[in-house]
Design a protein around this motif. Structure first.
Motif, PDB file in Angstrom:
ATOM      1  N   LEU A 100       0.818  -1.213   0.000  1.00  0.00           N
ATOM      2  CA  LEU A 100       0.000   0.000   0.000  1.00  0.00           C
ATOM      3  C   LEU A 100       0.850   1.260   0.000  1.00  0.00           C
ATOM      4  N   GLN A 101       2.016   1.218   0.631  1.00  0.00           N
ATOM      5  CA  GLN A 101       2.893   2.393   0.637  1.00  0.00           C
ATOM      6  C   GLN A 101       3.398   2.683  -0.776  1.00  0.00           C
ATOM      7  N   TRP A 102       3.743   1.631  -1.518  1.00  0.00           N
ATOM      8  CA  TRP A 102       4.137   1.808  -2.908  1.00  0.00           C
ATOM      9  C   TRP A 102       2.964   2.330  -3.739  1.00  0.00           C
ATOM     10  N   PHE A 103       1.775   1.781  -3.473  1.00  0.00           N
ATOM     11  CA  PHE A 103       0.589   2.201  -4.206  1.00  0.00           C
ATOM     12  C   PHE A 103       0.357   3.703  -4.045  1.00  0.00           C
ATOM     13  N   GLN A 104       0.490   4.200  -2.818  1.00  0.00           N
ATOM     14  CA  GLN A 104       0.309   5.629  -2.564  1.00  0.00           C
ATOM     15  C   GLN A 104       1.345   6.459  -3.308  1.00  0.00           C
ATOM     16  N   VAL A 105       2.590   5.976  -3.356  1.00  0.00           N
ATOM     17  CA  VAL A 105       3.647   6.701  -4.049  1.00  0.00           C
ATOM     18  C   VAL A 105       3.361   6.775  -5.545  1.00  0.00           C
ATOM     19  N   PHE A 106       2.904   5.675  -6.128  1.00  0.00           N
ATOM     20  CA  PHE A 106       2.607   5.679  -7.561  1.00  0.00           C
ATOM     21  C   PHE A 106       1.453   6.628  -7.883  1.00  0.00           C
ATOM     22  N   ILE A 107       0.419   6.642  -7.054  1.00  0.00           N
ATOM     23  CA  ILE A 107      -0.695   7.569  -7.263  1.00  0.00           C
ATOM     24  C   ILE A 107      -0.208   9.012  -7.171  1.00  0.00           C
ATOM     25  N   LEU A 108       0.626   9.288  -6.170  1.00  0.00           N
ATOM     26  CA  LEU A 108       1.196  10.634  -6.037  1.00  0.00           C
ATOM     27  C   LEU A 108       2.002  11.003  -7.273  1.00  0.00           C
ATOM     28  N   ALA A 109       2.809  10.067  -7.767  1.00  0.00           N
ATOM     29  CA  ALA A 109       3.628  10.345  -8.949  1.00  0.00           C
ATOM     30  C   ALA A 109       2.769  10.640 -10.166  1.00  0.00           C
ATOM     31  N   ILE A 110       1.688   9.904 -10.334  1.00  0.00           N
ATOM     32  CA  ILE A 110       0.781  10.148 -11.465  1.00  0.00           C
ATOM     33  C   ILE A 110       0.177  11.540 -11.376  1.00  0.00           C
ATOM     34  N   ILE A 111      -0.232  11.940 -10.165  1.00  0.00           N
ATOM     35  CA  ILE A 111      -0.811  13.274  -9.978  1.00  0.00           C
ATOM     36  C   ILE A 111       0.227  14.356 -10.257  1.00  0.00           C
ATOM     37  N   LEU A 112       1.426  14.205  -9.686  1.00  0.00           N
ATOM     38  CA  LEU A 112       2.465  15.220  -9.880  1.00  0.00           C
ATOM     39  C   LEU A 112       2.903  15.310 -11.336  1.00  0.00           C
ATOM     40  N   LEU A 113       3.007  14.180 -12.013  1.00  0.00           N
ATOM     41  CA  LEU A 113       3.373  14.203 -13.430  1.00  0.00           C
ATOM     42  C   LEU A 113       2.362  14.984 -14.245  1.00  0.00           C
ATOM     43  N   ASP A 114       1.087  14.814 -13.925  1.00  0.00           N
ATOM     44  CA  ASP A 114       0.048  15.513 -14.673  1.00  0.00           C
ATOM     45  C   ASP A 114       0.042  17.003 -14.353  1.00  0.00           C
ATOM     46  N   LEU A 115       0.109  17.351 -13.082  1.00  0.00           N
ATOM     47  CA  LEU A 115       0.078  18.764 -12.701  1.00  0.00           C
ATOM     48  C   LEU A 115       1.310  19.516 -13.179  1.00  0.00           C
ATOM     49  N   SER A 116       2.432  18.817 -13.283  1.00  0.00           N
ATOM     50  CA  SER A 116       3.688  19.478 -13.667  1.00  0.00           C
ATOM     51  C   SER A 116       3.727  19.872 -15.126  1.00  0.00           C
ATOM     52  N   ARG A 117       2.685  19.579 -15.887  1.00  0.00           N
ATOM     53  CA  ARG A 117       2.623  20.039 -17.272  1.00  0.00           C
ATOM     54  C   ARG A 117       2.247  21.506 -17.352  1.00  0.00           C
ATOM     55  N   ASP A 118       1.836  22.073 -16.240  1.00  0.00           N
ATOM     56  CA  ASP A 118       1.537  23.502 -16.170  1.00  0.00           C
ATOM     57  C   ASP A 118       2.835  24.249 -15.858  1.00  0.00           C
ATOM     58  N   PRO A 119       3.194  25.289 -16.613  1.00  0.00           N
ATOM     59  CA  PRO A 119       4.432  26.034 -16.343  1.00  0.00           C
ATOM     60  C   PRO A 119       4.511  26.598 -14.937  1.00  0.00           C
ATOM     61  N   VAL A 344      17.325  19.536 -23.605  1.00  0.00           N
ATOM     62  CA  VAL A 344      17.189  20.985 -23.409  1.00  0.00           C
ATOM     63  C   VAL A 344      18.126  21.450 -22.294  1.00  0.00           C
ATOM     64  N   ARG A 345      19.256  20.811 -22.182  1.00  0.00           N
ATOM     65  CA  ARG A 345      20.188  21.096 -21.082  1.00  0.00           C
ATOM     66  C   ARG A 345      20.747  22.511 -21.143  1.00  0.00           C
ATOM     67  N   HIS A 346      20.713  23.145 -22.336  1.00  0.00           N
ATOM     68  CA  HIS A 346      21.261  24.484 -22.466  1.00  0.00           C
ATOM     69  C   HIS A 346      20.260  25.566 -22.079  1.00  0.00           C
ATOM     70  N   THR A 347      19.034  25.184 -21.701  1.00  0.00           N
ATOM     71  CA  THR A 347      18.036  26.151 -21.245  1.00  0.00           C
ATOM     72  C   THR A 347      18.108  26.270 -19.721  1.00  0.00           C
ATOM     73  N   PRO A 348      17.599  27.349 -19.155  1.00  0.00           N
ATOM     74  CA  PRO A 348      17.652  27.494 -17.693  1.00  0.00           C
ATOM     75  C   PRO A 348      16.978  26.358 -16.939  1.00  0.00           C
ATOM     76  N   SER A 349      15.744  26.032 -17.306  1.00  0.00           N
ATOM     77  CA  SER A 349      15.032  24.970 -16.591  1.00  0.00           C
ATOM     78  C   SER A 349      15.651  23.608 -16.850  1.00  0.00           C
ATOM     79  N   GLY A 350      16.180  23.398 -18.053  1.00  0.00           N
ATOM     80  CA  GLY A 350      16.834  22.134 -18.347  1.00  0.00           C
ATOM     81  C   GLY A 350      18.059  21.923 -17.481  1.00  0.00           C
ATOM     82  N   VAL A 385       9.925  19.065 -18.474  1.00  0.00           N
ATOM     83  CA  VAL A 385      10.831  20.196 -18.604  1.00  0.00           C
ATOM     84  C   VAL A 385      10.469  21.085 -19.788  1.00  0.00           C
ATOM     85  N   GLY A 386       9.882  20.517 -20.829  1.00  0.00           N
ATOM     86  CA  GLY A 386       9.502  21.318 -21.994  1.00  0.00           C
ATOM     87  C   GLY A 386       8.456  22.372 -21.689  1.00  0.00           C
ATOM     88  N   ALA A 387       7.685  22.164 -20.622  1.00  0.00           N
ATOM     89  CA  ALA A 387       6.644  23.122 -20.276  1.00  0.00           C
ATOM     90  C   ALA A 387       7.206  24.408 -19.697  1.00  0.00           C
TER      91      ALA A 387
END
Length: 408
Positions: A100-119, A344-350, A385-387
């Motif tokens: 269950l601890q792994w399950f919670q981490v995977f759900i969190l990762a899915i949420i963060l991956l989706d939200l992180s598409r916003d700049p 994109v390593r030559h960009t600031p965020s990269g 990072v592209g966002a």
């Protein structure tokens, strides 16, 4: 649900980003107990429930699976569930609770991956991490720190090695801000960043963490190499030399970490991690396809101290829990993120995000990172990072547009 290529960025509800930022900030205070209810036990657990419910209400209908890191993560998630289901069918029902601890981490990762598409995710989520890290560092240094073995000290409620990793994330981020924005900052802002760097550097050294110190050196070296661009010439000429000399002075005046590293080389320091890694690998070879299960700690500890032990290695942790196929998927997930950042390593965020990820991967050689939320948020941000190429720093607009249209 279509699988689509990564196209750049999306706008997410600001309230979800705020909830995620609060969750990450409160994660530093999980030593506080609010209730006896498992899902509401700590401040971050309560905030995590709010985040998950809010995301479910909005995100399900808008969620899309992008090629790249998201696919790797979902494959890893699916593989671990299949392994645990097969284990349960075979009669090993105790492992499911620990999964269950792994399950919670995977759900969190899915949420963060989706939200992180916003700049806006970069300043909100990473800013929350840096704020929490600075607060804990100041609490440890200014309000009194607990003394641990061999002269090590830090905030008493958090593992010292984990503290060193947290402080390193903050230090690299502040140093990046100093390099990228020093030309546009007022004097008080520059001084505030320098003070923050000094606090975090001192906290890292006082923790005495060898893995944390080496991770810091790797991350800062990576950042300085990638940020060595013409846009940052003034920072490299006028700001970095005194900062680096001051950092060297901190290291020389606080020789705890250096002494521990020297003792490790000559064999005078505790070498228990090598024994733990050896027996972890032996357990992996016994069950290479499915692993020993997420509840392997007592089994591993039985070969050494008799006390439950973790692997002290992020990669062995995945393999011993779920088998070598899961480790391959885990490495594929990490590799896809590194590739995206490298493009994109030559960009600031990269430059920033690849430095943060490499820091975590290096720290993972001597620490368990599977349930480290700050490690996961750096992965989520780096995967998108592209966002962040449209975030205005000291970067030419025409070049930003070029990089945003390249595709990753």
């Amino acid at each position: 649900m279509p699988w689509v290529s990564y196209l750049g960025y999306e706008r997410k509800p600001l309230i979800l980003l705020i909830f995620a930022g609060l969750f990450l900030f409160l994660s530093m205070f999980d030593y506080l107990t609010l209730t006896s209810l498992p899902l509401l036990r700590t401040p971050s657990a309560a905030m995590g429930m709010i985040l998950a419910l809010a995301f479910a209400m909005h995100g399900v209908s808008h969620y899309r699976i992008y090629k790249g890191p998201t696919v790797w993560l979902l494959l890893l998630f699916g593989a671990t569930m299949v392994v645990e289901l097969l284990r349960w069918i075979a009669g090993d029902t105790t492992q499911l609770i620990f999964y269950l601890q792994w399950f919670q981490v995977f759900i969190l990762a899915i949420i963060l991956l989706d939200l992180s598409r916003d700049p806006r995710a970069l300043p909100i989520l990473l800013g929350s991490v840096v704020a929490a890290v600075l607060l804990i560092a100041m609490m440890g240094l200014l309000l009194g720190s607990a003394e641990f073995s061999k002269g090590r000290s830090g905030f008493e409620e958090i593992n010292l090695n984990q503290q060193a990793y947290f402080y390193t994330l903050g230090l690299i981020t502040l140093l990046w801000l100093l390099i990228e924005r020093v030309r546009t900052m007022q004097l008080w802002q520059v001084m505030a960043l320098l003070l923050g760097c000094a606090i975090l550097m001192l906290a890292i050294l006082k923790s005495g963490s060898r893995g944390g110190f080496l991770s810091m050196m790797v991350g800062i070296t990576m950042l300085l190499m990638l940020e060595a661009r013409s846009r940052n010439t003034s920072a490299y000429i006028y700001v970095l030399p005194p900062v680096l000399f001051a950092g060297l002075g901190f290291v020389l005046s606080t020789d705890l970490v250096i002494e521990r590293l020297q003792n490790t080389v000559v064999g005078q320091e505790d070498m228990s991690r090598f024994k733990i890694w050896y027996w972890s690998w032996q357990l992996i070879t016994e069950k290479p396809l499915m692993g020993q299960g997420p509840d392997f700690m007592e089994l591993l500890g039985g070969y050494l101290s008799g006390v439950a032990l973790t692997t002290h290695n992020a990669y062995l942790h995945v393999a011993i829990s779920f088998g070598i196929p899961a480790l391959i998927l885990w490495l594929g997930f990490l590799g896809s993120i590194l590739l995206r950042c490298w493009q994109v390593r030559h960009t600031p965020s990269g430059a920033l995000l690849i430095s943060l990820v490499v820091t975590g991967l290096w720290f993972g050689l001597t620490g368990t990172m599977a349930f480290n939320r700050y490690f996961w948020v750096t992965l989520a941000l780096a995967a998108n990072v592209g966002a962040y190429q449209l975030i205005p720093l000291s970067y030419p607009t025409s070049l930003v547009s070029t990089q945003a249209n390249r595709g990753l």
